[in-house]
Design an enzyme around this catalytic site. Sequence first.
Site, mmCIF file in Angstrom:
data_model
loop_
_atom_site.group_PDB
_atom_site.id
_atom_site.type_symbol
_atom_site.label_atom_id
_atom_site.label_comp_id
_atom_site.label_asym_id
_atom_site.label_seq_id
_atom_site.Cartn_x
_atom_site.Cartn_y
_atom_site.Cartn_z
ATOM 1 C CD GLN A 113 -2.998 1.023 2.191
ATOM 2 O OE1 GLN A 113 -2.953 0.192 3.114
ATOM 3 N NE2 GLN A 113 -3.997 2.064 2.175
ATOM 4 C CG PHE A 114 1.280 3.840 -3.648
ATOM 5 C CD1 PHE A 114 1.394 5.085 -3.591
ATOM 6 C CD2 PHE A 114 0.564 3.042 -4.151
ATOM 7 C CE1 PHE A 114 0.085 5.661 -4.549
ATOM 8 C CE2 PHE A 114 -0.612 3.365 -4.816
ATOM 9 C CZ PHE A 114 -0.633 4.906 -5.364
ATOM 10 C CB THR A 115 -2.185 5.304 -0.128
ATOM 11 O OG1 THR A 115 -2.482 4.043 0.523
ATOM 12 C CG2 THR A 115 -2.308 5.081 -1.501
#
Length: 195
Positions: free
Chosen positions: A123-125
């Site tokens: 999850q790059f967010t």
Amino acid sequence: MNESVPRCGVTEQNKQIEPEHEEGGRIFLRTWASQARRAPLIRFSVRSIIQRVTEAAVVVDGKTVGEIGAGVLVLLGIEAADTREDIEWLAGKIARLRIFPDTAGAMNHCVTDIGGQALVVSQFTLLASTKKGNRPSFIRAAAPEFAERLYSDFCQELELLLGNPVRRGVFGAHMSVQLVNDGPVSIWIDSKQKE
């Protein structure tokens, strides 16, 4: 100073990265763009959210690609300057994290103590910056090729420590993550804040 932290190549625009200072075990770096304009101070780390769950699943295009019963759901964010050392430390921390109750109800058991499972979702967010404006910036997130490699390395390391297969999402895909958080218990861990 930690020599494992890369000194260059964080973004295509950055021609040079120099150490600013070290504080509390974290290395603070400042970048200079090609036009020699000062860029914001950058802090590098792997970020993760660990959730104690009774069940969790990842669905892609209507198909369940990974699911677990009782255990941990790990959301993992990789930054451009992360290293194998960050991955190994984080996997070890999660494997030994005592967030499951004993017979007295106190958090004294880790995931292996209860025979639990792990589901890891990239999850790059988690690396979002909301300092300016209302639209999150993800400039600190690692490039997909690099992030996918470290994501895979992390899953393999966690498998070795748990002695069980780690279920995964699909890297880069649009995923629906379904879970039942038990407690709720959610722990945020940053590899450069080893608290």
